[in-house]
Scaffold this motif. Structure first.
Motif, PDB file in Angstrom:
ATOM      1  N   VAL A 260      38.259  32.479  50.813  1.00 35.22           N
ATOM      2  CA  VAL A 260      39.452  32.701  49.924  1.00 35.22           C
ATOM      3  C   VAL A 260      38.816  33.174  48.317  1.00 35.22           C
ATOM      4  O   VAL A 260      39.849  33.333  48.031  1.00 35.22           O
ATOM      5  N   ILE A 261      37.832  33.077  47.757  1.00 34.26           N
ATOM      6  CA  ILE A 261      37.686  33.092  46.428  1.00 34.26           C
ATOM      7  C   ILE A 261      37.588  34.923  46.186  1.00 34.26           C
ATOM      8  O   ILE A 261      38.158  35.307  45.188  1.00 34.26           O
ATOM      9  N   VAL A 262      37.480  35.806  47.717  1.00 33.43           N
ATOM     10  CA  VAL A 262      36.814  37.062  47.113  1.00 33.43           C
ATOM     11  C   VAL A 262      38.436  37.516  47.307  1.00 33.43           C
ATOM     12  O   VAL A 262      38.604  37.828  46.685  1.00 33.43           O
ATOM     13  N   VAL A 263      39.499  37.014  48.690  1.00 30.46           N
ATOM     14  CA  VAL A 263      40.292  36.700  48.450  1.00 30.46           C
ATOM     15  C   VAL A 263      41.908  36.592  47.193  1.00 30.46           C
ATOM     16  O   VAL A 263      42.332  36.853  45.920  1.00 30.46           O
ATOM     17  N   VAL A 264      41.764  35.231  46.668  1.00 28.01           N
ATOM     18  CA  VAL A 264      41.600  35.333  44.568  1.00 28.01           C
ATOM     19  C   VAL A 264      41.313  36.143  43.885  1.00 28.01           C
ATOM     20  O   VAL A 264      42.619  36.457  43.421  1.00 28.01           O
ATOM     21  N   VAL A 265      40.382  36.119  44.259  1.00 25.48           N
ATOM     22  CA  VAL A 265      39.913  37.696  42.872  1.00 25.48           C
ATOM     23  C   VAL A 265      40.779  38.967  43.195  1.00 25.48           C
ATOM     24  O   VAL A 265      40.869  39.571  42.108  1.00 25.48           O
ATOM     25  N   VAL A 266      40.849  39.453  44.747  1.00 24.76           N
ATOM     26  CA  VAL A 266      41.485  40.762  44.380  1.00 24.76           C
ATOM     27  C   VAL A 266      42.527  40.010  44.182  1.00 24.76           C
ATOM     28  O   VAL A 266      43.651  41.516  43.490  1.00 24.76           O
ATOM     29  N   CYS A 267      43.551  39.398  44.247  1.00 29.45           N
ATOM     30  CA  CYS A 267      44.939  38.991  44.123  1.00 29.45           C
ATOM     31  C   CYS A 267      45.606  38.382  42.539  1.00 29.45           C
ATOM     32  O   CYS A 267      46.569  38.975  42.550  1.00 29.45           O
ATOM     33  N   ARG A 268      44.796  38.371  42.315  1.00 26.52           N
ATOM     34  CA  ARG A 268      44.626  37.839  40.758  1.00 26.52           C
ATOM     35  C   ARG A 268      45.025  38.410  39.516  1.00 26.52           C
ATOM     36  O   ARG A 268      46.053  38.061  38.801  1.00 26.52           O
ATOM     37  N   ARG A 269      44.730  39.409  39.716  1.00 25.77           N
ATOM     38  CA  ARG A 269      45.343  40.467  38.330  1.00 25.77           C
ATOM     39  C   ARG A 269      44.851  42.041  38.659  1.00 25.77           C
ATOM     40  O   ARG A 269      44.236  42.299  39.446  1.00 25.77           O
ATOM     41  N   GLY A 270      46.334  42.662  37.855  1.00 23.34           N
ATOM     42  CA  GLY A 270      46.115  43.952  38.377  1.00 23.34           C
ATOM     43  C   GLY A 270      45.596  44.790  37.166  1.00 23.34           C
ATOM     44  O   GLY A 270      44.594  44.368  36.041  1.00 23.34           O
ATOM     45  N   ARG A 271      46.481  46.296  36.948  1.00 26.93           N
ATOM     46  CA  ARG A 271      45.831  47.006  35.765  1.00 26.93           C
ATOM     47  C   ARG A 271      46.249  46.588  34.663  1.00 26.93           C
ATOM     48  O   ARG A 271      47.582  46.440  34.538  1.00 26.93           O
TER      49      ARG A 271
END
Length: 786
Positions: A260-271
């Motif tokens: 869950v933490i990995v998915v949140v980190v990936v989704c959290r913010r773009g460029r």
């Protein structure tokens, strides 16, 4: 390219540098010698994509590169920032599944096929001395023969792969993408109408790449931990030890929390492109270390003593690979919905597949990942299989998961459709060739007809047009891949048997088709993986093959790693700042003006570098492109960054832009700006060949040049001379620059010998100006000069 056997590197390093002829090194000190001609410079960037032999290994990262392309293919969006964010988030999630798929494939080979099945099957292990110490013996069991300990030992392979990917991503970032862009200084005439490539932080996304690198590294380590730990936890649920059972429950909860933490980190913010994205999050260091700790915990837990545990059947690979395939399909469908909404809001004419180019390419990336992961599993399974000999407990070697066999069984169907498309394109090319046969004589009026010569020219033109059919092919193949993948998943989960066994008892024809597609698919998917490895090995040893891969990589690695941190590095994050710094510092030091020209991908780098300049500097520059894919490829596939609005703004902001193209060029083409701007940019199509038959100036047959050797056409010198002359104001002559190149960009300088006083806008102007255009010199191509 500089037509000199002794060129000198004046700035840069072995990776990318600016070169001059040896006689021109001190041109700034001798302005009187260059009163009537510019000085050629070449920016050589070939080593960024086709350098040493290690670059050939990038071929194994092809799925990561392709999914990264999907991020940049989003349609143009006006006022839909939230939809743009969702589009980027979905692509990053697809990229994350590819990392998990790769690591899961290595886990399948090392843990399931080798440590669990073969080492647990006495006959399979005894035939291989390197596995004998893992196999259960008749006299008793050794320390390593327990399944949990075998799995813990085998986990070294996928863990090492994850560590290698992290190291390569870290190392290539330092070597390629850590270059600081030119400091941005805003000016009153700036507006927001230009491409996003003009933003100060576009070519420096350190924060996002570091965060994604941490998340994908953690995902890989957690995948290995899950493969090891959940197998032991599944056994402990049926065992008598309450402590081990509780430990297993806690471990599974920790793994779920980590996911869950990995998915949140990936989704959290773009460029973040409006400023330099230089700040690193705390998660960059803590997440990989925490995941490594979880992996060590899982290894220790699996290695605890369980004397009654025996390996049989398969590890839960069907569920793993099936869930990955299902998630990928759902993400691609969601991505298609967002892309369609974006395109519907701001439709740009010519956008491929009605805005669905990004989802289609993302689907192809998933297919490539499936071929590579399934191919290695099938080949290793065939190598370890010795006829399904019974093991110590009567079990047999079962091979790879059923879902991988189903996925390989649909490959022959996909290849049949691709073959049909090739036949259709062949017929279309033949029909177009017949049409071109009637046009060629009109282009060479007054020449004596030569049937064979006409057919050759017409055939080259027809084949060059095949590039324009690529979107249709990609769309059909992607849609079919999605449908066949869904059918394979339904077949695997519905029958729990391989296609040949599932078809038993049905009609003889159905049985034959199932057996044939299963056998042929297994062979084809293994052959595809071997082809990848063979091509990579050849490129490692053969520089010419490595240059070919470098050419294929030009488009894929032009874009920053915004979706997948393990993709091959972005050479433009080195090349664009190099060109920008060189142009800005030269105009500031000498007060001169310049012509920057680029061939093929060099034209894309030239345009990208111009967007990074201040408007006052950009007005001092003329742009010459030839064999350019700016519109034919980038404008159609990447409309948000190279669409008509962005190219129109570039045309308005530079001093002048001229583009040369040929009907025989399969890559380059006209820029095609709307209205009166189109003729201002695009020169009329160049003749190719230069002469139809033998003439006084061409006594030998002239070659069909296609994509190369634009400088051989006299029109090139004429257009370049026009641009150089245009840069000279009527009241006084200014300095000029000229550049040429594909993997190189060259410029010609007429330097002033005195310090330049400041003019309007804070820009220097030449104190002792020079002018004139040099005739183009025939030399080697950019690749050979690199």
């Amino acid at each position: 390219m500089l037509n000199d056997p002794s060129t000198v590197r004046i700035t840069g390093d072995r990776t990318a540098a600016v070169h001059r002829r040896a006689d021109d090194v001190d041109a700034e000190e001798r302005p009187q010698d260059y009163a009537d001609q510019p000085v050629a410079e070449a920016y050589v960037w070939s080593n960024l994509t086709s350098g040493n032999g290690a670059r050939a290994l990038w071929l194994l990262l092809l799925p990561f590169m392709v999914v990264n392309l999907a991020h940049w293919m989003r349609p143009t969006a006006d006022g839909m920032r939230r939809a743009v964010s969702v589009y980027g988030m979905l692509v990053r999630l697809v990229a994350l599944t590819l990392t998990v798929l790769l690591v899961a494939a290595v886990c399948e080979v090392a843990l399931d096929l080798t440590a669990w099945q073969c080492a647990g099957t006495r006959a399979c292990a005894e035939d291989r001395a390197w596995l004998a110490f893992l196999a259960p013996s008749e006299s008793g069991t050794g320390w390593w023969t327990q399944p949990g300990r075998r799995l813990a030992l085998a986990a070294l392979a996928p863990a090492a792969l994850t560590a290698l990917l992290w190291y390569l991503a870290q190392r290539t970032w330092s070597a390629y993408e850590s270059q600081q862009p030119l400091p941005h200084q805003s000016e009153p005439e700036e507006d927001g109408s230009r491409s996003a490539l003009s933003r100060p932080g576009f070519w420096y996304g350190r924060r996002l790449v570091a965060r994604l690198r941490a998340a994908h590294t953690a995902a890989g380590l957690l995948t290995v931990a899950a493969a090891v730990g959940t197998s032991a936890a599944r056994y402990d649920r049926t065992a008598d030890s309450a402590a081990l059972h509780a430990f297993g429950v806690v471990l599974e909860a920790v793994l779920a929390l980590g996911a869950v933490i990995v998915v949140v980190v990936v989704c959290r913010r773009g460029r973040s492109e409006s400023t330099l994205d230089d700040h690193l999050d705390r998660v960059v260091r803590t997440l990989p270390l925490a995941s490594l700790a979880v992996l060590l915990l899982a290894v220790v837990y699996a290695g605890l003593d369980r004397p009654e545990w025996r390996s049989s059947g398969r590890l839960p690979g069907d569920e793993t690979f099936g869930v990955i395939a299902l998630v990928q399909g759902l993400l691609v469908l969601a991505l298609a919905g967002v892309a369609w909404a974006l395109h519907r809001r701001s439709a740009v004419p010519g956008t491929v597949l009605g805005g669905l180019g990004g989802p289609a390419v993302a689907m192809l990336a998933c297919a490539l990942g499936g071929v590579m992961s399934g191919g290695v599993a099938q080949r290793v399974g065939d190598w370890l299989d010795d006829g399904s000999t019974p093991g110590a407990d009567g079990a047999a070697f079962l091979g790879p998961p059923v879902v991988l066999t189903w996925q390989s069984a649909v490959i022959p169907v996909l290849l049949a459709v691709v073959l049909l498309l090739a036949v259709v394109l062949g017929l279309r090319t033949r029909r177009r060739s017949r049409l071109e046969i009637a046009r060629v004589p009109r282009d060479y009026a007054g020449e004596r007809p030569d049937t064979e010569r006409t057919r050759r020219i017409a055939g080259t033109r027809a084949r060059a047009a095949l590039t324009d059919h690529a979107p249709v092919i990609v769309g059909i193949v992607s849609a079919l891949t999605l449908l066949l993948g869904a059918a394979a998943l339904v077949g695997a989960w519905g029958t729990r048997e391989v296609p040949g066994e599932a078809a038993e008892g049905t009609h003889a024809f159905i049985e034959g088709v199932a057996d044939t597609t299963q056998a042929l698919g297994s062979w084809l998917i293994g052959f595809g993986f071997i082809l990848f490895v063979t091509w990579g090995r050849r490129a490692y040893r053969d520089p010419s093959a490595r240059r070919t891969i470098g050419i294929l990589w030009d488009v894929g690695t032009f874009w920053p790693r915004a979706a997948h941190p393990f993709a091959p590095p972005c050479y433009a994050e080195r090349a664009v700042p190099d060109l920008t710094w060189r142009m800005a510092t030269w105009t500031r030091q000498t007060g001169g003006r310049l012509v920057i020209s680029g061939h093929s991908q060099g034209s894309v780098l030239a345009a990208s570098a111009l967007w990074q300049l201040r408007p006052s500097v950009r007005r001092r520059v003329a742009l010459l492109t030839y064999g350019s894919p700016l519109q034919r490829l980038y404008g159609h596939w990447f409309p948000a960054h190279f669409g008509p609005a962005a190219l129109m703004s570039l045309h308005r902001e530079v001093d002048c832009w001229r583009n040369l193209h040929r009907p025989t060029d399969p890559i380059g083409g006209p820029i095609g700006l709307p209205g009166a701007c189109g003729p201002d940019v695009d020169h009329a199509p160049l003749k190719d060949p230069l002469a139809y038959g033998r003439t006084e100036s061409q006594p030998l047959p002239a070659p069909i040049l296609g994509h190369g050797d634009y400088q051989a056409d006299p029109v090139f010198a004429e257009v370049r001379g026009t641009l150089l002359a245009r840069l000279r104001p009527g009241a006084g002559r200014r300095q000029s620059h000229d550049c040429v190149g594909d993997r190189t960009a060259a410029r010609a300088v007429s330097p002033a010998g005195l310090p330049a006083p400041r003019g309007d806008g804070g820009e220097p102007v030449a104190a002792d100006p020079a002018s004139g255009a040099a005739e183009p010199r025939q030399g080697s191509s950019g690749r050979s000069s690199g």
